[in-house]
Design a protein around this motif. Sequence first.
Motif, PDB file in Angstrom:
ATOM      1  N   ALA A  17     -27.997  23.056  68.667  1.00 46.00           N
ATOM      2  CA  ALA A  17     -27.209  24.128  69.280  1.00 46.00           C
ATOM      3  C   ALA A  17     -26.324  23.557  70.376  1.00 46.00           C
ATOM      4  O   ALA A  17     -26.691  22.578  71.033  1.00 46.00           O
ATOM      5  CB  ALA A  17     -28.114  25.211  69.862  1.00 46.00           C
ATOM      6  N   VAL A  18     -25.175  24.156  70.541  1.00 49.46           N
ATOM      7  CA  VAL A  18     -24.318  23.850  71.692  1.00 49.46           C
ATOM      8  C   VAL A  18     -24.511  24.941  72.723  1.00 49.46           C
ATOM      9  O   VAL A  18     -24.720  26.110  72.381  1.00 49.46           O
ATOM     10  CB  VAL A  18     -22.832  23.740  71.291  1.00 49.46           C
ATOM     11  N   LEU A  19     -24.465  24.544  73.992  1.00 46.64           N
ATOM     12  CA  LEU A  19     -24.657  25.485  75.101  1.00 46.64           C
ATOM     13  C   LEU A  19     -23.400  25.482  75.968  1.00 46.64           C
ATOM     14  O   LEU A  19     -23.315  24.784  76.982  1.00 46.64           O
ATOM     15  CB  LEU A  19     -25.870  25.081  75.943  1.00 46.64           C
ATOM     16  N   PRO A  20     -22.391  26.251  75.584  1.00 45.01           N
ATOM     17  CA  PRO A  20     -21.165  26.278  76.381  1.00 45.01           C
ATOM     18  C   PRO A  20     -21.307  27.109  77.637  1.00 45.01           C
ATOM     19  O   PRO A  20     -22.151  28.007  77.721  1.00 45.01           O
ATOM     20  CB  PRO A  20     -20.142  26.905  75.428  1.00 45.01           C
ATOM     21  N   ASP A  78     -12.134  21.874  72.211  1.00 42.71           N
ATOM     22  CA  ASP A  78     -13.098  20.873  72.675  1.00 42.71           C
ATOM     23  C   ASP A  78     -14.509  21.221  72.212  1.00 42.71           C
ATOM     24  O   ASP A  78     -15.275  20.338  71.810  1.00 42.71           O
ATOM     25  CB  ASP A  78     -13.062  20.769  74.203  1.00 42.71           C
ATOM     26  N   LEU A  79     -14.862  22.494  72.275  1.00 39.39           N
ATOM     27  CA  LEU A  79     -16.169  22.915  71.794  1.00 39.39           C
ATOM     28  C   LEU A  79     -16.274  22.714  70.288  1.00 39.39           C
ATOM     29  O   LEU A  79     -17.320  22.289  69.772  1.00 39.39           O
ATOM     30  CB  LEU A  79     -16.409  24.374  72.167  1.00 39.39           C
ATOM     31  N   ALA A  80     -15.188  23.000  69.573  1.00 38.93           N
ATOM     32  CA  ALA A  80     -15.177  22.807  68.123  1.00 38.93           C
ATOM     33  C   ALA A  80     -15.435  21.350  67.758  1.00 38.93           C
ATOM     34  O   ALA A  80     -16.129  21.059  66.778  1.00 38.93           O
ATOM     35  CB  ALA A  80     -13.843  23.265  67.545  1.00 38.93           C
ATOM     36  N   ALA A  81     -14.902  20.426  68.550  1.00 35.77           N
ATOM     37  CA  ALA A  81     -15.102  19.005  68.267  1.00 35.77           C
ATOM     38  C   ALA A  81     -16.575  18.632  68.370  1.00 35.77           C
ATOM     39  O   ALA A  81     -17.090  17.843  67.553  1.00 35.77           O
ATOM     40  CB  ALA A  81     -14.265  18.163  69.227  1.00 35.77           C
ATOM     41  N   VAL A  82     -17.274  19.167  69.363  1.00 37.10           N
ATOM     42  CA  VAL A  82     -18.708  18.891  69.502  1.00 37.10           C
ATOM     43  C   VAL A  82     -19.472  19.503  68.329  1.00 37.10           C
ATOM     44  O   VAL A  82     -20.377  18.881  67.750  1.00 37.10           O
ATOM     45  CB  VAL A  82     -19.236  19.428  70.843  1.00 37.10           C
ATOM     46  N   ILE A  83     -19.129  20.727  67.970  1.00 32.81           N
ATOM     47  CA  ILE A  83     -19.788  21.394  66.849  1.00 32.81           C
ATOM     48  C   ILE A  83     -19.626  20.586  65.570  1.00 32.81           C
ATOM     49  O   ILE A  83     -20.585  20.386  64.805  1.00 32.81           O
ATOM     50  CB  ILE A  83     -19.222  22.819  66.672  1.00 32.81           C
ATOM     51  N   VAL A 114     -27.276  21.098  73.356  1.00 33.29           N
ATOM     52  CA  VAL A 114     -26.244  20.235  73.918  1.00 33.29           C
ATOM     53  C   VAL A 114     -25.355  21.019  74.877  1.00 33.29           C
ATOM     54  O   VAL A 114     -24.590  21.895  74.457  1.00 33.29           O
ATOM     55  CB  VAL A 114     -25.385  19.625  72.788  1.00 33.29           C
ATOM     56  N   PRO A 115     -25.399  20.726  76.184  1.00 29.50           N
ATOM     57  CA  PRO A 115     -24.517  21.413  77.119  1.00 29.50           C
ATOM     58  C   PRO A 115     -23.059  21.035  76.874  1.00 29.50           C
ATOM     59  O   PRO A 115     -22.741  19.860  76.705  1.00 29.50           O
ATOM     60  CB  PRO A 115     -24.989  20.911  78.494  1.00 29.50           C
ATOM     61  N   VAL A 116     -22.195  22.029  76.872  1.00 31.02           N
ATOM     62  CA  VAL A 116     -20.745  21.801  76.759  1.00 31.02           C
ATOM     63  C   VAL A 116     -20.124  22.679  77.840  1.00 31.02           C
ATOM     64  O   VAL A 116     -19.802  23.839  77.604  1.00 31.02           O
ATOM     65  CB  VAL A 116     -20.193  22.152  75.368  1.00 31.02           C
ATOM     66  N   THR A 117     -19.958  22.109  79.024  1.00 32.51           N
ATOM     67  CA  THR A 117     -19.620  22.917  80.189  1.00 32.51           C
ATOM     68  C   THR A 117     -18.310  22.555  80.837  1.00 32.51           C
ATOM     69  O   THR A 117     -18.064  22.898  81.992  1.00 32.51           O
ATOM     70  CB  THR A 117     -20.763  22.828  81.228  1.00 32.51           C
TER      71      THR A 117
END
Length: 229
Positions: free
Chosen positions: A174-177, A202-207, A223-226
Amino acid sequence: MSERVIAITGGHGTLGQAVLSAARDAGGGAGLKIAVIDHAMGNPVPQGVLALGGVDLTDPKQAEAAITGVISRFGRLDVLLNIAGGFVWQTTDDAAPAWDRMHALNVATALNASRAALPYLRVSDEGRIINIGSAAALKPGAGMGAYGAAKAGVHALTQALADELKSTRVTVNAVLPSIIDTPANRKDMPNADPAAWVAPADLAAVILFLASPESRAMTGALVPVTGRV
């Protein structure tokens, strides 16, 4: 990402559209197949993308029918991106509590889509489930109780399902934006500085990294995405 089939729930939203665009770029050709699943009918999708609108993923039967539609069109499924969800800012003493609604929109949608997809992901060489959690669920502030509890449920689902699937080739992360820079958030917070938020691209790239074969050593990660500020 070529030669893979990806299903994106909530694909007509701002983040879903960013992921769709990034996935098409990463696919590099006709090999990548994409399905967009959403309750909204949304705007027309690019040629070759399967659009399944009017799907209520809080209903297990509709979730199963949507995933069956993806299989009928493409014959397989390798990646499920559970982007469908909802948000509300609401204090605990609100006259119309939204806790059940937040659970349904965030936890039930991910659960139902994942359950429907698992038989097909299990037979993929590199099956992936990526959920959307929230950094706000780690320490919810005022008005974030219902949303934070729901996203904490998404985190628990992610980690439990990852452990259940450790003997397979399916990973679950999971991503945690933090706050995502969307038109809705800009409207709701006109005095905030969106430069401190997370850009959807940027979030899409991590996903998409988590969706790729290269992420095979990661499962159960939150995964934090902050943002960069």
